[in-house]
Design a protein around this motif. Structure first.
Motif, mmCIF file in Angstrom:
data_model
loop_
_atom_site.group_PDB
_atom_site.id
_atom_site.type_symbol
_atom_site.label_atom_id
_atom_site.label_comp_id
_atom_site.label_asym_id
_atom_site.label_seq_id
_atom_site.Cartn_x
_atom_site.Cartn_y
_atom_site.Cartn_z
ATOM 1 N N PRO A 123 0.799 -1.293 -0.017
ATOM 2 C CA PRO A 123 0.065 -0.078 0.142
ATOM 3 C C PRO A 123 0.881 1.315 -0.158
ATOM 4 N N PRO A 124 2.164 1.447 0.763
ATOM 5 C CA PRO A 124 2.720 2.456 0.462
ATOM 6 C C PRO A 124 3.281 2.927 -0.754
ATOM 7 N N LEU A 125 3.456 1.975 -1.370
ATOM 8 C CA LEU A 125 3.926 2.139 -2.945
ATOM 9 C C LEU A 125 2.810 2.716 -3.843
ATOM 10 N N ALA A 126 1.640 2.324 -3.498
ATOM 11 C CA ALA A 126 0.475 2.845 -4.153
ATOM 12 C C ALA A 126 0.219 4.179 -3.743
ATOM 13 N N THR A 127 0.425 4.373 -2.422
ATOM 14 C CA THR A 127 0.157 5.930 -2.177
ATOM 15 C C THR A 127 1.252 6.856 -2.651
ATOM 16 N N ALA A 162 -1.468 1.165 -12.543
ATOM 17 C CA ALA A 162 -2.064 0.098 -11.700
ATOM 18 C C ALA A 162 -1.810 0.077 -10.442
ATOM 19 N N ILE A 163 -0.734 0.247 -9.920
ATOM 20 C CA ILE A 163 0.029 0.136 -8.707
ATOM 21 C C ILE A 163 -1.161 1.362 -7.686
ATOM 22 N N ALA A 164 -0.714 2.642 -8.300
ATOM 23 C CA ALA A 164 -1.385 3.657 -7.774
ATOM 24 C C ALA A 164 -2.881 3.533 -7.490
ATOM 25 N N ALA A 165 -3.542 2.894 -8.383
ATOM 26 C CA ALA A 165 -5.056 2.802 -8.439
ATOM 27 C C ALA A 165 -5.540 1.842 -7.309
ATOM 28 N N MET A 166 -4.445 0.888 -6.915
ATOM 29 C CA MET A 166 -5.065 -0.008 -5.737
ATOM 30 C C MET A 166 -5.081 0.651 -4.648
ATOM 31 N N GLU A 167 -4.697 1.916 -4.362
ATOM 32 C CA GLU A 167 -4.627 2.566 -2.980
ATOM 33 C C GLU A 167 -6.025 2.506 -2.325
#
Length: 317
Positions: free
Chosen positions: A33-37, A213-218
């Motif tokens: 989650p920190p990477l998504a944020t 995609a990673i960012a959208a998973m926040e």
């Protein structure tokens, strides 16, 4: 030199296995989650970067050829941007979603009003489909989006999404800026050199797609812990819409060739909801944000799952 060589090899590897890397990025965002944020503030930049790479990836002569094939492009645009939104909007109203789940209904209206993904040409390249046709269809669809989006949001939601002039100018600047950047790079590097870098360009597209995609998973994991059945239901809805639109569109355009029909299906089934959210100023209900995130699952997983079929269809362009 060794570092550059290793970087080039890594990009080429990502380009060759792009659908798998893009699919895996969804789960990276869920697991870290920190990477998504950290990536979330750069969603806009990732979209623009993907479109610029799409212009760079396609041969301008091939793109011009498709833009002059007005019958196919017009038919694809009318289907994706007019017929599909009208039919689905009426279905959503008939199901009473506007009364039972107004936040989800609002996001679904945004989804069906949106043009295809800016990453559609990149996905087409990874699947071995017609990149020029995909990019040409995308450009025409984006050109009319300010008007169709305002029309459908006003009709189905009761308010216009944004000023058609302001929204149209924003889209024009994005498209023109990306096309200009690609033209400058092509002029400096030469078309022959770019042809040799196809896999590396695809690799850069994959990195941008993965970042998005990673960012959208926040926040998705938190929602799942709070109400897993609701998250599963929304995910199933996102998959059902995407698969149905891809399949029905491919059948409608089958006479254009199986490969071309599938490429058009990708645009109709995978919509740029992020672009529509930007037009609203990101002022949407919490459930709308959740659906936006979950809608990335079919966008990123289906290309990998459908890749064997796409490879066979690509031979029938």
């Amino acid at each position: 030199m060794k570092l550059l060589g290793a970087l080039a090899a890594t990009l080429a590897l990502a380009g060759r296995h792009g659908t798998l890397v893009a699919a895996a990025s969804i789960f990276v965002g869920l697991a870290v989650p920190p990477l998504a944020t950290a990536f979330k503030p750069y969603l806009g930049e990732a979209i623009i970067f993907m479109l610029a790479l799409a212009f760079l990836r396609v041969d301008p002569v091939d793109l011009l050829h498709h833009l002059t094939r007005t019958r196919l492009i017009t038919a694809a645009t009318v289907w994706a941007m007019l017929i599909v939104p009208i039919v689905l909007g009426l279905v959503f109203l008939a199901c009473g979603l506007d009364q039972r789940l107004p936040g989800l209904y609002f996001m679904l209206v945004l989804q069906i009003s949106a043009p295809g993904l800016m990453s559609s040409p990149a996905l087409a390249a990874l699947l071995g489909l017609d990149v020029a046709l995909t990019l040409a269809s995308l450009i025409v669809s984006m050109a009319i989006t300010p008007f169709t989006a305002s029309l459908f949001t006003h009709f189905f939601v009761g308010t216009a999404l944004a000023s058609p002039v302001g929204f149209g100018l924003k889209l024009f600047l994005i498209i023109a800026g990306c096309a200009l950047a690609a033209a400058i790079i092509r002029r400096m590097a030469g078309q022959a050199f770019l042809e040799l870098q196809r896999e590396r360009i695809d690799g850069l597209s994959v990195l941008a797609m993965s970042m998005f995609a990673i960012a959208a998973m926040e926040g998705v994991a938190d929602h799942f812990r709070a109400d897993p059945l609701f998250v599963i239901a929304l995910t199933a809805l996102a998959f059902a819409l995407a698969l149905a639109l891809i399949a029905i569109t491919a059948l409608v355009f089958l006479r254009a060739g199986r490969g071309r029909a599938f490429a058009i299906g990708l645009i109709a089934g995978n919509r740029n909801i992020g672009l529509m959210l930007a037009a609203t100023g990101f002022a949407v209900p919490d459930v709308a944000w959740l659906y936006f995130a979950l809608a990335q699952f079919p966008i990123y997983l289906l290309p990998h799952l459908l890749k064997p079929m796409a490879k066979r269809l690509a031979a029938h362009r």
